[in-house]
Design a protein around this motif. Structure first.
Motif, PDB file in Angstrom:
ATOM      1  N   GLU A 158       0.842  -1.197   0.000  1.00 54.68           N
ATOM      2  CA  GLU A 158       0.000   0.000   0.000  1.00 54.68           C
ATOM      3  C   GLU A 158       0.878   1.249   0.000  1.00 54.68           C
ATOM      4  N   GLU A 160      -0.165   3.940   0.971  1.00 53.61           N
ATOM      5  CA  GLU A 160      -0.528   4.613   2.223  1.00 53.61           C
ATOM      6  C   GLU A 160       0.500   4.390   3.333  1.00 53.61           C
ATOM      7  N   VAL A 161       1.096   3.200   3.335  1.00 51.97           N
ATOM      8  CA  VAL A 161       2.068   2.911   4.387  1.00 51.97           C
ATOM      9  C   VAL A 161       3.274   3.838   4.255  1.00 51.97           C
ATOM     10  N   ALA A 164       2.195   7.234   5.313  1.00 48.99           N
ATOM     11  CA  ALA A 164       2.157   7.315   6.775  1.00 48.99           C
ATOM     12  C   ALA A 164       3.559   7.614   7.305  1.00 48.99           C
TER      13      ALA A 164
ATOM     14  N   HIS B  82      -7.558   2.696   6.324  1.00 46.10           N
ATOM     15  CA  HIS B  82      -7.153   1.296   6.478  1.00 46.10           C
ATOM     16  C   HIS B  82      -5.888   1.177   7.328  1.00 46.10           C
ATOM     17  N   ALA B  84      -2.934   1.681   7.736  1.00 43.87           N
ATOM     18  CA  ALA B  84      -1.580   1.872   7.191  1.00 43.87           C
ATOM     19  C   ALA B  84      -0.505   1.663   8.249  1.00 43.87           C
ATOM     20  N   LEU B  85      -0.701   0.642   9.074  1.00 44.33           N
ATOM     21  CA  LEU B  85       0.331   0.315  10.063  1.00 44.33           C
ATOM     22  C   LEU B  85       1.483  -0.418   9.381  1.00 44.33           C
ATOM     23  N   PHE B  86       2.658  -0.347  10.002  1.00 45.87           N
ATOM     24  CA  PHE B  86       3.811  -1.086   9.486  1.00 45.87           C
ATOM     25  C   PHE B  86       3.675  -2.516  10.000  1.00 45.87           C
ATOM     26  N   ARG B  87       3.400  -3.431   9.083  1.00 41.92           N
ATOM     27  CA  ARG B  87       3.010  -4.784   9.471  1.00 41.92           C
ATOM     28  C   ARG B  87       4.109  -5.578  10.163  1.00 41.92           C
ATOM     29  N   MET B  89       6.266  -4.401  12.165  1.00 45.87           N
ATOM     30  CA  MET B  89       6.663  -3.801  13.436  1.00 45.87           C
ATOM     31  C   MET B  89       5.559  -4.032  14.461  1.00 45.87           C
TER      32      MET B  89
END
Lengths: 267, 348
Positions: A158, A160-161, A164, B82, B84-87, B89
Motif C-alpha cells: 500500500e 498509504e504505508v 504514513a 485502512h 496503514a500500520l507497518f506490518r 513492526m
C-alpha cells in the motif's frame, strides 16, 4: 480437508516419475564404480575448481540480480511511462530464448572485439572466455526470477504505508529502508533462491562465453558432459550428486530464512 | 484562528476535485468534513497533510505557510482509513516510528521514547499490547495504534481520513465516543473526514459539508440539521421524503392539503418541491385531505415502527411512527399521509 489422500497420492506419484526416481537413479549410479573412484573424481582439483566456479559465479550473479532486479521491478511497478508494458514483456525473454542463442550473443558482444568487450580490451580486461563471462551469462538467465518474484509484492504494497511514514517525519531513505525493504525481503529471498538455482544448473549459455579452460572457466555441468563423453558415467553421476546435495542444502537454508522473515508480523 | 484554508483548488486531469474551497479551524476545534464519495473531502485532507499538492490556494497554520513545507516537516498527524500500520513492526515500534525518525540531534533518548510509547499505549487503552503485531490486533485496536502513532509526533493538527470506515457498526460507535473524549483531553485541533452524517453530527464542533468539490454549508451540527442551506444538505443529513407541491401565499399545497413551511426560505407562488423527514408525518385512516395511500407492511422491529406505504398515484414511501400509533395499522388499510411541516426548495 476432504480429498487429502487422493490429492497427496497424485502428488507423490507425479513427483516420483518426474523428480524422485531420476534423482534416486542419480544418487545410486556413482557407487557402482567403487568408492575410491567416486572420491577420486570429486576430489580432483579440476572438479573442485569447476564446482567452486559454478556455485561461486551463481551466487555472485544472484546477488547482482537481487539488486538490479529489485530496481527494475520498482521501476515497472511504480512509474507510468510509454513502453512500460513492452519493457515488462522483455523481462521474460531470458526464459524463452534458447540458452545457446543467449550464450552466442553474449559472447559476441563481450568478446575482446565485441561492442562491450572492446571497451574493456584497452585496459587489459577480458570478460568473455573468463570467469567474468560465466557470471555475465548467469546474470542473464537468472534475471527474470528476481523481477517476477518482487513485482507482485511491490504491487500489493500500500502506498498509504509509505505516506504514513512521510507524515511521521521519515525521510524517503528511511521509509525505503524501514518500511519498504522489510516488506519485500521474503520475496527477494525467494527470487534470489530461484535465480541462484537456475544459475547453478545453467549449461547452454555459459559454454559459449566461458572459454571452458579447465581449472579456470570450466563449469561443473560442462565437466559432467565431458565425463559422459569419456563414458565415465559413474564419475559424471558423482559430480552431479555433489551438485545436487549442495544445491539442496543451500535451497533448504534459504527456504528456512525466507519463512522466518516472512512470518515476522504474522499471527 | 489556528488553521486557515484559502481558495484551494485541485484537479485531476479535467476533473475538478476541489473548487476554491476556503475553511478555517479554531484552536482545539473538532471539525468534520462531510460529503458523499467524490465530493473532494479526502482530497482536501490530503492537501493539508501534503500528500497531495493543490493547484492553487494556501493553507496557513498560525503564521506559517504549510504548503511550502514537505510532508515530513509539516508536523501533521494523519490517520488513514485502512490504518496503514507497518506490518512487520509491533504496536510499540509503530508508535515509536515518528520519534525515531527525527534527525539525531533532535531525537529523544531511547528511554524517553519507550516511556512515551507506554504513555500513548495507555492513552489509547492498549496497555500491555505493545508487543503485538498489527495482525494480532482487532480492527478497532489497530486504528487506535494508528492514532497513537500519529499523536506520538506531537502534531500541530490531527487529520483523520474516515477513521472508522473499515470497522463494524458497534465498534464504530464505541470508538466515536472514545475519540470525542480523547479530543477533549488532548485539545488538539482535529479535522476528520466522513461520509456518515450521524458520525459527523455526533462528533464535530462544526461540520463542513462538501458537494462536487465545493463547500455546500459550514456550521454547527445543530445549524446544519435545523437550518439546512439547500435541499442537498437536508437530504444528506437524514432520510428525507420528496413531494411535489404548489406554493400559495407562503403555504405548501400537497395533494390538496395545506402544510406550513419551516425555514426562512421565501418562495414565489408556483410549483416547488417539499421535503420532510419520515417521522414528520401524520397518518389518518379514512378520508382526509392529503396523500392517499395503502399500508403495504408494518415493520415493528426497531426504536420506531416503519410503515411501508404504497401511494394511490403510484410509487411508495416509508414513514416512521411510534409503536403505539403503528399498532393501530395493519396491511391493506387505506390511509392518508400528510407531513406536519415541510421545507421547500425550487422544483428540480
Amino acid at each position: 480437508m476432504p480429498g487429502f489422500w487422493p490429492a497427496l497420492g497424485f502428488t507423490l506419484v507425479y513427483l516420483s516419475f518426474f523428480l524422485f526416481l531420476p534423482l534416486a537413479a542419480l544418487a545410486l549410479r556413482p557407487w557402482e564404480a567403487g568408492l575410491d573412484h567416486v572420491w577420486g573424481v570429486i576430489s580432483h582439483p579440476r572438479t573442485v575448481a569447476a564446482l567452486k566456479l559454478s556455485f561461486g559465479a551463481a551466487f555472485v550473479a544472484a546477488c547482482i540480480n537481487a539488486v538490479f532486479g529489485t530496481i527494475v521491478a520498482w521501476v515497472l511497478v511504480r512509474y507510468e511511462f510509454p513502453g512500460r508494458r513492452l519493457l515488462d514483456a522483455f523481462v521474460d525473454l531470458p526464459f524463452a530464448l534458447p540458452t545457446a542463442v543467449a550464450g552466442i550473443s553474449l559472447a559476441a558482444i563481450y568478446a575482446p572485439n565485441g561492442i562491450i568487450g572492446s571497451l574493456f580490451a584497452p585496459f587489459d580486461i577480458q570478460i568473455a572466455f573468463t570467469p567474468f563471462g560465466v557470471m555475465i551469462a548467469l546474470i542473464f538467465v537468472g534475471f527474470p526470477f528476481v523481477v517476477r518474484s518482487i513485482q507482485p509484492v511491490l504491487e500489493d504494497l500500500e502506498v498509504e504505508v509509505e505516506e504514513a511514514a512521510a507524515t511521521l517525519g521519515a525521510t524517503r531513505l528511511r521509509t525505503i529502508l524501514t518500511v519498504v525493504a522489510p516488506a519485500i525481503t521474503p520475496a527477494l529471498i525467494a527470487g534470489f533462491s530461484l535465480a541462484f538455482a537456475r544459475a547453478v544448473g545453467e549449461y547452454g549459455s555459459v559454454i559459449f562465453i566461458a572459454g571452458n579452460l579447465p581449472n579456470v572457466s570450466e563449469i561443473a555441468p560442462l565437466l559432467i558432459v565431458i565425463r559422459l563423453e569419456e563414458f565415465d558415467y559413474a564419475g559424471a553421476a558423482a559430480v552431479g550428486l555433489v551438485m545436487l546435495m549442495v544445491s539442496l542444502l543451500i535451497l533448504l537454508v534459504l527456504n528456512v530464512v525466507q519463512t522466518r522473515v516472512a512470518s515476522r508480523g504474522r499471527a | 484562528m489556528s488553521l486557515a484554508i484559502s481558495d484551494i483548488s485541485k484537479s485531476y486531469g479535467r476533473f475538478p476535485a476541489l473548487k476554491t474551497v476556503s475553511l478555517f479551524a479554531e484552536d482545539g476545534e473538532f471539525l468534520a468534513l462531510l460529503g458523499p464519495s467524490g465530493s473532494g473531502k479526502t482530497t482536501l485532507l490530503r492537501v493539508i497533510a501534503g500528500l497531495e499538492t493543490a493547484d492553487a490556494g494556501s493553507v496557513q497554520f498560525r503564521d506559517e505557510n504549510l504548503l511550502a513545507k514537505p510532508v515530513r516537516e509539516r508536523g501533521i498527524g494523519f490517520v488513514f482509513q485502512h490504518y496503514a500500520l507497518f506490518r512487520h513492526m509491533t504496536a510499540a515500534q509503530n508508535i515509536a516510528f515518528g520519534m525515531r525518525s527525527k534527525p539525531r540531534r533532535e531525537r529523544a533518548p531511547e528511554a524517553q521514547i519507550k516511556a512515551k510509547v507506554e504513555e500513548l499505549l495507555a492513552l489509547v487503552q492498549l496497555d500491555g499490547l505493545g508487543k503485538r503485531y498489527p495482525s494480532q490486533l482487532s480492527g478497532g485496536q489497530r486504528q487506535r495504534v494508528a492514532l497513537a502513532r500519529a499523536l506520538a509526533i506531537e502534531p500541530k493538527i490531527l487529520l483523520l481520513d474516515e477513521p472508522f470506515g473499515a470497522l463494524d457498526a458497534k465498534v464504530r460507535r464505541e470508538l466515536r465516543r472514545w475519540l470525542r473524549d480523547l479530543h477533549e483531553r488532548t485539545g488538539l485541533t482535529t479535522i476528520f473526514v466522513t461520509h456518515d452524517q450521524e458520525e459527523a453530527l455526533e462528533l464535530a464542533d462544526r461540520v463542513a459539508l462538501l458537494k462536487d468539490g465545493a463547500l455546500e454549508q459550514v456550521g454547527t451540527p445543530e445549524e446544519l440539521y435545523h437550518e439546512p442551506a439547500s435541499a442537498f444538505v437536508f437530504d444528506f443529513l437524514g432520510d428525507s421524503i420528496k413531494m411535489p407541491c404548489t406554493i400559495e401565499g407562503g403555504i405548501a399545497i400537497i395533494a390538496g392539503a395545506g402544510v406550513p413551511i419551516v425555514g426562512n426560505r421565501v418562495l414565489e407562488n408556483g410549483l416547488a418541491t417539499a421535503f420532510a423527514r419520515p417521522d414528520a408525518f401524520t397518518i389518518t385512516t379514512g378520508d382526509a385531505p392529503g396523500i392517499a395511500a395503502r399500508v403495504r407492511n408494518v415493520l415493528l422491529a426497531g426504536p420506531d415502527a416503519r410503515i411501508d406505504c404504497g401511494l394511490e398515484g403510484g410509487g411508495a414511501l416509508e414513514v416512521r411512527l411510534d409503536h403505539e400509533q403503528a399498532a393501530k395499522l395493519s396491511p391493506r388499510d387505506k390511509i392518508t399521509l400528510l407531513p406536519r411541516t415541510v421545507r421547500v426548495w425550487p422544483a428540480s
